[in-house]
Design an enzyme around this catalytic site. Structure first.
Site, PDB file in Angstrom:
ATOM      1  N   HIS A   1      -5.525   4.571 -13.724  1.00  0.00           N
ATOM      2  CA  HIS A   1      -6.806   3.955 -14.060  1.00  0.00           C
ATOM      3  C   HIS A   1      -7.990   4.885 -14.713  1.00  0.00           C
ATOM      4  O   HIS A   1      -8.326   3.483 -15.261  1.00  0.00           O
ATOM      5  CB  HIS A   1      -6.991   3.644 -13.009  1.00  0.00           C
ATOM      6  CG  HIS A   1      -6.682   3.386 -11.802  1.00  0.00           C
ATOM      7  ND1 HIS A   1      -6.388   3.680  -9.943  1.00  0.00           N
ATOM      8  CD2 HIS A   1      -5.979   1.932 -11.717  1.00  0.00           C
ATOM      9  CE1 HIS A   1      -5.202   2.446  -9.565  1.00  0.00           C
ATOM     10  NE2 HIS A   1      -5.216   1.220 -10.206  1.00  0.00           N
TER      11      HIS A   1
ATOM     12  N   LYS B   1      -5.608  -7.116   4.165  1.00  0.00           N
ATOM     13  CA  LYS B   1      -4.793  -5.893   3.712  1.00  0.00           C
ATOM     14  C   LYS B   1      -5.838  -4.786   4.815  1.00  0.00           C
ATOM     15  O   LYS B   1      -7.117  -4.817   5.094  1.00  0.00           O
ATOM     16  CB  LYS B   1      -5.498  -5.482   2.220  1.00  0.00           C
ATOM     17  CG  LYS B   1      -3.411  -6.231   1.698  1.00  0.00           C
ATOM     18  CD  LYS B   1      -3.983  -5.496  -0.039  1.00  0.00           C
ATOM     19  CE  LYS B   1      -2.322  -5.949  -0.215  1.00  0.00           C
ATOM     20  NZ  LYS B   1      -2.696  -5.455  -1.730  1.00  0.00           N
TER      21      LYS B   1
ATOM     22  N   ARG C   1       1.891  -0.413 -17.109  1.00  0.00           N
ATOM     23  CA  ARG C   1       2.765   1.083 -17.521  1.00  0.00           C
ATOM     24  C   ARG C   1       4.103   0.646 -17.878  1.00  0.00           C
ATOM     25  O   ARG C   1       4.372   1.192 -18.389  1.00  0.00           O
ATOM     26  CB  ARG C   1       2.503   1.387 -16.103  1.00  0.00           C
ATOM     27  CG  ARG C   1       1.571   1.553 -15.639  1.00  0.00           C
ATOM     28  CD  ARG C   1       1.295   1.984 -13.937  1.00  0.00           C
ATOM     29  NE  ARG C   1       2.154   1.190 -13.626  1.00  0.00           N
ATOM     30  CZ  ARG C   1       2.171   0.532 -12.154  1.00  0.00           C
ATOM     31  NH1 ARG C   1       1.441   1.547 -11.185  1.00  0.00           N
ATOM     32  NH2 ARG C   1       2.155  -0.021 -11.560  1.00  0.00           N
TER      33      ARG C   1
ATOM     34  N   SER D   1      -1.370   3.333  -7.122  1.00  0.00           N
ATOM     35  CA  SER D   1      -1.334   4.115  -6.197  1.00  0.00           C
ATOM     36  C   SER D   1      -0.868   4.205  -4.278  1.00  0.00           C
ATOM     37  O   SER D   1      -0.651   4.752  -3.990  1.00  0.00           O
ATOM     38  CB  SER D   1      -3.088   3.310  -5.714  1.00  0.00           C
ATOM     39  OG  SER D   1      -3.771   3.142  -6.923  1.00  0.00           O
TER      40      SER D   1
HETATM   41  O1  PNS Z   1      -4.818  -3.212  -7.473  1.00  0.00           O
HETATM   42  P1  PNS Z   1      -4.242  -4.500  -7.487  1.00  0.00           P
HETATM   43  O2  PNS Z   1      -4.243  -4.525  -5.895  1.00  0.00           O
HETATM   44  O3  PNS Z   1      -2.345  -4.488  -8.016  1.00  0.00           O
HETATM   45  O4  PNS Z   1      -5.073  -5.573  -8.282  1.00  0.00           O
HETATM   46  C1  PNS Z   1      -5.122  -6.935  -8.116  1.00  0.00           C
HETATM   47  C2  PNS Z   1      -6.041  -8.139  -7.686  1.00  0.00           C
HETATM   48  C3  PNS Z   1      -7.268  -7.616  -7.220  1.00  0.00           C
HETATM   49  C4  PNS Z   1      -6.212  -7.855  -9.132  1.00  0.00           C
HETATM   50  C5  PNS Z   1      -5.554  -9.031  -7.286  1.00  0.00           C
HETATM   51  O5  PNS Z   1      -4.912  -9.782  -6.267  1.00  0.00           O
HETATM   52  C6  PNS Z   1      -7.051 -10.112  -7.773  1.00  0.00           C
HETATM   53  O6  PNS Z   1      -7.616 -10.754  -8.234  1.00  0.00           O
HETATM   54  N1  PNS Z   1      -6.995 -10.659  -6.172  1.00  0.00           N
HETATM   55  C7  PNS Z   1      -8.234 -11.651  -6.185  1.00  0.00           C
HETATM   56  C8  PNS Z   1      -7.795 -12.946  -5.683  1.00  0.00           C
HETATM   57  C9  PNS Z   1      -7.635 -13.172  -6.684  1.00  0.00           C
HETATM   58  O7  PNS Z   1      -8.109 -13.897  -7.555  1.00  0.00           O
HETATM   59  N2  PNS Z   1      -6.028 -14.126  -6.825  1.00  0.00           N
HETATM   60  C10 PNS Z   1      -5.851 -15.067  -7.282  1.00  0.00           C
HETATM   61  C11 PNS Z   1      -5.047 -14.391  -8.659  1.00  0.00           C
HETATM   62  S1  PNS Z   1      -3.574 -13.529  -8.310  1.00  0.00           S
END
Ligand code: PNS
Length: 161
Positions: free
Chosen positions: A21, A45, A94, A132
Site C-alpha cells: 500500500h 465486516k 498487482r 493484507s
Molecule cells: O481494501 P479493499 O477492501 O479491497 O477496498 C475495497 C473498497 C474500499 C475500495 C471498496 O469496497 C469500496 O469502495 N467500498 C465502499 C462502498 C462502495 O462504494 N461500494 C460500491 C463500489 S464496489
C-alpha cells in the site's frame, strides 16, 4: 489560467496497511497534487484491527509525505469523493488475478459517478504477492511479517499476539 488542484483518493480497508500500500501511496503522490488515503469503515465486516488502530497505522505510515492526507469514510466511495472534491480513485493492481474484482468496483463506481476515473497503479515487483489478507493469515499462524510491513505495523501486531 489557474490550474485546478488534482486530488486523488486511495480507498481501502487497510487491515493492516502493508508495504505494498505504501508503495502505491508514494507513486500516487508523485502524480497528483494531493492524495487522500481513505479508510473504509465497514460496519458489516469484522476487521483484525479496530478502526482506530488501522487509521493510526495509516497516519504513521504517511508521516512526512507532504501532499498525502488521511481520512476515513463509510457508505459509498462516490459520495465520499464528491464530498472532498476528488474525481480520481487510485487502486493498486498487482497481477491479472486482481482485475476482475477491481473492474467490478471501477465499473460500479463509474455507473454511480460518471465524472470519476479509477487509476490503477502497479506496485514494485517486490510486492506482487503481498496483500493484507496474506498478512492476516501469516499473523494468525504465528509467522514472521517483517518484510511485508512497516515497523510500526509489525510491532503492533506482535504486541497483540
Ligand atoms: O481494501 P479493499 O477492501 O479491497 O477496498 C475495497 C473498497 C474500499 C475500495 C471498496 O469496497 C469500496 O469502495 N467500498 C465502499 C462502498 C462502495 O462504494 N461500494 C460500491 C463500489 S464496489
Amino acid at each position: 489560467m489557474k490550474k485546478t488542484k488534482t486530488i486523488a483518493v486511495y480507498p481501502g480497508s487497510f487491515d493492516p496497511i502493508t508495504n505494498g500500500h505504501i508503495d502505491i501511496i508514494k507513486r500516487a503522490s508523485q502524480i497528483f497534487d494531493e492524495v487522500i488515503v481513505a479508510l473504509l469503515i465497514n460496519k458489516n465486516k469484522t476487521p483484525l484491527l479496530t478502526n482506530i488502530e488501522r487509521k493510526r497505522l495509516i497516519d504513521l505510515s504517511v508521516k512526512g509525505m507532504k501532499n498525502v492526507k488521511t481520512d476515513k469514510f463509510s457508505g459509498l466511495l462516490v459520495d465520499y469523493m464528491k464530498k472532498v472534491g476528488a474525481k480520481t480513485a487510485i487502486r493498486g493492481l498487482r497481477a491479472v488475478s486482481d482485475l476482475e474484482y477491481e473492474f467490478q468496483i471501477a465499473h460500479t463506481n463509474r455507473k454511480l459517478y460518471k465524472d470519476m476515473e479509477t487509476v490503477f497503479l502497479m506496485p514494485s515487483s517486490n510486492y506482487t504477492y503481498l496483500s493484507s489478507s496474506i498478512v492476516r493469515q501469516v499473523y494468525s499462524m504465528g509467522g514472521e511479517m517483517e518484510c511485508m510491513l512497516p515497523n510500526h505495523v509489525s510491532k503492533l501486531l506482535k504486541k497483540a499476539r
